[in-house]
Design a protein around this motif. Structure first.
Motif, mmCIF file in Angstrom:
data_model
loop_
_atom_site.group_PDB
_atom_site.id
_atom_site.type_symbol
_atom_site.label_atom_id
_atom_site.label_comp_id
_atom_site.label_asym_id
_atom_site.label_seq_id
_atom_site.Cartn_x
_atom_site.Cartn_y
_atom_site.Cartn_z
ATOM 1 N N VAL A 40 36.992 50.099 42.090
ATOM 2 C CA VAL A 40 35.777 49.372 42.470
ATOM 3 C C VAL A 40 34.563 50.297 42.496
ATOM 4 O O VAL A 40 33.444 49.889 42.181
ATOM 5 N N ILE B 58 30.879 43.019 41.068
ATOM 6 C CA ILE B 58 31.134 43.811 42.270
ATOM 7 C C ILE B 58 29.857 43.911 43.091
ATOM 8 O O ILE B 58 28.859 44.488 42.632
ATOM 9 N N SER C 111 44.144 43.412 39.837
ATOM 10 C CA SER C 111 43.328 44.558 39.450
ATOM 11 C C SER C 111 43.955 45.870 39.911
ATOM 12 O O SER C 111 43.584 46.944 39.424
ATOM 13 N N SER C 112 44.898 45.793 40.852
ATOM 14 C CA SER C 112 45.603 47.000 41.293
ATOM 15 C C SER C 112 46.606 47.477 40.252
ATOM 16 O O SER C 112 47.020 48.643 40.285
ATOM 17 N N PRO D 39 40.316 34.128 42.651
ATOM 18 C CA PRO D 39 39.714 35.408 43.068
ATOM 19 C C PRO D 39 40.719 36.340 43.740
ATOM 20 O O PRO D 39 40.723 37.543 43.473
ATOM 21 N N TRP E 206 42.050 39.905 42.297
ATOM 22 C CA TRP E 206 41.894 41.095 43.136
ATOM 23 C C TRP E 206 43.219 41.856 43.204
ATOM 24 O O TRP E 206 43.252 43.081 43.028
#
Length: 949
Positions: free
Chosen positions: A759, A767, A919-920, A912, A916
């Protein structure tokens, strides 16, 4: 080949007379590879076996008593790599994580491999949770598909063989004196499967020459948790360092927390402090005694110094003492009790000034009530051993509210100052109060404050004037100012405007949002440093609060920033997270009025400092407070040729303890020198290197463009890969299908990709600037042990974990084996845990069986489950106990005050939240960002298309 060797079925070993070593051949695939070269003459071919009978799961790693480097034209990897799969066990990803290579662990890693050594947490929890299931490994078999499983297709004998191979590679933290560095092992990154356990490996071994150290104590060289270098063999010339393209720097965590099982820093109490007359270095295990022991030679500048008269005298017993047992000659990290000449004033007492936002937003969110209750419950935890601790509370909205409590009083009086242009203290005394003398009155005030402003509908924040008032209140003694704010400062000095603009997100102008909008906070920070005042920021605003600007105060005053977006105390998870982290900050044993100086051996200098510090001069850092587990990165420059066989770095931290004692913490790190670029590459500590580059990338993103920071990181990686290919492989400057790197850096490209996808640096127009600014604040302060999972999250499969995972082993809770960060590992019937030290995701597949839902969530089916932030119930069944034990272990196993919240993510849940969590998984492609495979291809194309010298 010496000793009995065993090969997998289908493999044979043939002696090559021309090369003087064995060639291993897989008869099924016709794949072949060399064994590692050996020192001295070729082995006698008459003594070799023509074929070696296979053993159960053992690879062909020859047991060599000596090693040397590969020749420049023979760089094929011997250990690791996709094309090396037949050599060792086909996989050890299915084995549970055990602690320390002890009994039953399979011995994958060496004893003592802790979070500090490898950048990841220890394997066991130090205590035994209440959900221990009698030491059993419960595992009910569920109908299609079962979610309990064994350790995969490979058993412990294979793990032991892998451990043998690792041990032959020299994977121990400290090498024996006088041994040559290990040979360089090259890995082809293309097609090699990722094993997250590589990040658990200790740094490359530090091999010092014979006689370098006075002591045989294994603690005589700095533990990586206190100080680690990006390279563990220092090049003798700057040209060699520049040629390698490796950044040279130190990662320093001088005030590391002490947990169960950690060795505390020993304290030298006799105030006999021997220092070099020229460079002022402290005596340490790497000095030399000369002139019959009457003098000592400094290991930094070679100056000859007299040994103090009382150095060999036991002052407590009033008798001669054994010099060789002195702590400073046996330990790399020691605390000296400082004599009076190290003090310019009496030791500062711990002082806490709370600036509390009481605007409508703060009260309605429950922040005020939660904060005051936490302070009340933490009064006994505040450092106050000598009863000198002082406390003050200033509330602010559109005015300043001071609270006066006389000594021994039980009631507080509130004084309101509405003049924000000329801030003054309404009373000369009883505003900054002694905690012990006014305990009853302070408790009464904190009990009432939660309800005192419940009816307030005031909108506005005078944070700047409150900071000015707090500064005036404690400037004469020094303090830690703790700001708790729930809205953007809008009144008086330091007022800010909402500059959030979605149009500039993801563009070249975005970096402007990461710079300070007002000079007030940086100028205030300079004043605070001068008067030994540190500032912590706890920010709660549901909307834009300009974290980038407000972070300037913690950044320059050695404080910390904590951000709670959309905080609402009615959600127990929010209240618990804030109360835990706030309470840990209050209870931590900070150092006060501190300065840090890092001294290197002659020929080097510290060139750049990164982290939450104020650089007072070229080599002196000022820290009004030294937070626990905060890290600093320092770049090192080689100015002259190094003519010594080893060099020394010494950090000296002069500070006042919370108990009112002036101390000097000295940390010493010794590293060998080398003029061989292969030894330089084989010594690279990829964990320290990515920590340094993360700090540099964050600073570059604020002073230049975000894209410049990303390009600089990729260019650095490309330069390293290109130079390595040109100098260390047979491909040279020509095109190659391989992408080579030394074995000890095989995870470095993935860590770089994780940083690019983080991020704090990610290319995205979605972001918010506050989230990005807070992420960058963490990237610049977290120690390596917290930073690595922050950019490379840990991924566990829970539904099919081995039955012992989640139960109690010899040292605590046993964790499942970590999985590669790719969605290919996700299964529709599975339960997975992803965590990065700040957030925990519990991913539930859409086809999870009903029994799993009952056992974990106490729900009849997947359809009944709601995603989002939640607290997992502890149910009366073995699997629930195991899952909760793992989550609890994940929360407590790392250093620092952070308590990650748990989010339940349904596979077909809210987009969302799903994005999220996904995205890891940084090995996958996401938006414009490449997958790891694509990233390696891009790097290979750049390396093949560039010329390196």
């Amino acid at each position: 080949m010496s000793g009995q060797q065993q090969l997998p079925p289908g493999w044979i070993a043939q002696w090559d007379q021309n090369h003087g070593r064995y060639l291993f051949i897989d008869t099924a695939t016709n794949h072949s590879q060399w064994e590692p070269p050996v020192h001295g003459a070729p082995m006698n071919p008459d003594s070799r076996p023509q074929t070696v009978s296979p053993g159960p799961g053992h690879g062909p790693a020859p047991t060599q008593s000596k090693r040397r480097q590969y020749a420049a034209d023979q760089t094929q990897a011997y250990y690791g790599g996709a094309d090396m799969a037949p050599v060792g066990p086909p996989s050890y990803m299915d084995q549970p994580i055990h602690g320390g290579g002890g009994a039953g662990s399979g011995g994958l890693f060496t004893p003592g491999l802790t979070a500090e050594a490898g950048g990841q947490p220890p394997y066991y929890a130090p205590d035994t949770p209440s959900w221990q299931n009698g030491g059993q490994s419960p595992g009910p078999a569920y109908a299609q598909p079962p979610y309990v499983g064994g350790g995969g297709p490979h058993g412990q004998p294979q793990m032991g063989a892998l451990a043998d191979q690792f041990s032959q590679m020299g994977m121990s933290q400290h090498g024996a004196m006088g041994q040559k560095p290990f040979g360089l092992h090259t890995t082809n990154l293309i097609g090699v499967p990722i094993d997250p356990r590589e990040l658990l490996r200790p740094p490359p071994e530090i091999r010092l020459p014979p006689g370098a150290c006075l002591s045989q104590n294994p603690l005589a060289n700095a533990d990586p948790s206190y100080m680690r270098s990006t390279i563990n063999a220092v090049p003798t010339t700057s040209s060699l360092l520049n040629k390698s393209k490796i950044s040279f720097g130190l990662v320093l965590t001088p005030h590391r927390s002490i947990k169960d099982g950690d060795e505390p820093v020993p304290v030298v109490t006799d105030t006999v402090i021997a220092r070099c007359r020229r460079c002022r270095a402290y005596i340490n295990p790497y000095v030399q005694f000369i002139d019959g022991g009457n003098r000592w030679k400094c290991c930094l500048c070679s100056m000859s110094n007299e040994v103090p008269q009382l150095f060999d005298w036991d002052q407590q017993r009033n008798q001669p003492a054994d010099r060789w047992s002195r702590l400073e000659l046996n330990h790399s990290a020691v605390d000296f009790v400082a004599p009076t000449e190290y003090m310019v004033r009496p030791p500062q007492p711990p002082v806490y000034v709370f600036l509390l936002d009481i605007s409508h937003a703060a009260v309605s969110s429950g922040m005020v009530a939660t904060a005051t209750r936490t302070i009340l419950e933490s009064l006994d935890r505040l450092p106050n051993a000598d009863n000198r601790t002082k406390v003050a509370i200033i509330a602010f909205d559109v005015a300043l509210h001071f609270f006066s409590i006389p000594p021994g009083g039980t009631e507080a009086s509130m004084l309101v100052v509405s003049d924000l242009d000329d801030v003054f203290l309404p009373k000369p005394t009883d505003l900054l109060i002694n905690l012990s003398e006014t305990r009853a009155g302070l408790e009464a005030l904190l009990t009432k404050m939660g309800d005192m402003f419940q009816e307030s509908h005031t909108v506005g924040s005078a944070m700047g004037p409150a900071l000015q008032a707090g500064f005036k209140l404690c400037a004469s003694v020094g303090a830690k100012i703790i700001v708790l704010s729930a809205s953007l400062p809008t009144l008086g000095a330091g007022a800010l405007k909402n500059r959030e603009d979605n149009k500039v997100l993801g563009t070249a102008k975005e970096s402007a949002l990461l710079q300070a909008a007002s000079s007030f906070y940086k100028l205030s920070a300079i004043d605070c440093v001068r008067d030994h005042i540190s500032v912590d920021m706890f920010l709660f605003s549901p909307s834009y609060t300009d974290v980038a600007t407000l972070n300037h105060l913690p950044h320059y005053t050695a404080g910390g920033t904590y951000f709670y977006p959309a905080f609402n105390a009615t959600r127990s998870e929010d209240a618990i997270k804030f109360a835990h982290e706030f309470g840990e900050v209050l209870a931590s044993p900070i150092g006060l009025e501190a300065v840090i100086r890092v001294r290197p051996s002659r020929g080097m200098r510290m060139s750049q400092y990164h982290g939450n510090v104020f650089t007072r001069s070229t080599d002196l850092l000022a820290l009004p407070a030294v937070p626990v587990d905060q890290s600093y990165a320092i770049e090192v420059q080689i100015e002259e040729n190094l003519n010594t066989p080893f060099v020394v770095f010494q950090c000296a931290l002069l500070h006042t303890t919370c108990d009112g004692e002036r101390r000097i913490r000295v940390i010493t790190l010794a590293l060998p020198t080398t003029n061989n670029i292969s030894e330089l590459y084989s010594s690279v500590d990829q964990i320290a290197l990515i920590t340094l580059l993360a700090n540099k990338a964050v600073e570059r993103s604020m002073s230049h463009k975000m894209e410049d920071a990303r390009e600089a990181l990729t260019n650095k990686l490309t330069d390293i890969l290109g130079t390595y290919k040109n100098t260390m492989t047979s491909a040279g400057s020509g095109a190659s299908a391989a992408l080579s790197i030394c074995d000890n850096m095989k995870m470095f490209p993935l860590l770089c990709l994780g940083l690019l996808k983080h991020v704090g640096l990610r290319q995205s127009a979605q972001i918010p600037p506050d989230l990005r600014a807070y992420a960058q604040a963490l990237l610049g302060t977290l120690p390596s042990q917290l930073l690595i999972p922050y950019i490379h999250p840990t991924f566990y499969s829970l539904h099919n974990m081995p039955p012992e995972c989640g139960t109690i082993g010899e040292g605590g809770v046993i964790l499942p084996p970590p999985q590669p960060l790719t969605s290919e590992r996700l299964e529709r019937h599975g339960l997975f845990l992803i965590e990065d030290g700040q957030t925990i995701f519990l991913w539930v597949g859409r086809e999870a069986v009903p029994q799993l839902m009952v056992d974990v969530f106490d729900l009849p089916s997947y359809d009944q489950l709601r995603g989002g932030k939640m607290t997992l119930p502890i149910l009366d069944n073995p699997f629930s106990e195991r899952v909760n034990a793992i989550i609890a272990k994940v929360r407590e196993m790392r250093r620092g005050p952070y308590r990650p919240c748990l989010y339940v993510v349904k596979e077909d849940g809210e987009p969302p939240l799903r994005l999220w969590a996904l995205s890891s998984l940084i090995q996958d492609r996401a938006d414009q960002l490449p997958s790891y495979t694509q990233y390696l291809t891009q790097l290979k194309d750049k390396v093949n298309g560039s010329s390196y010298s």
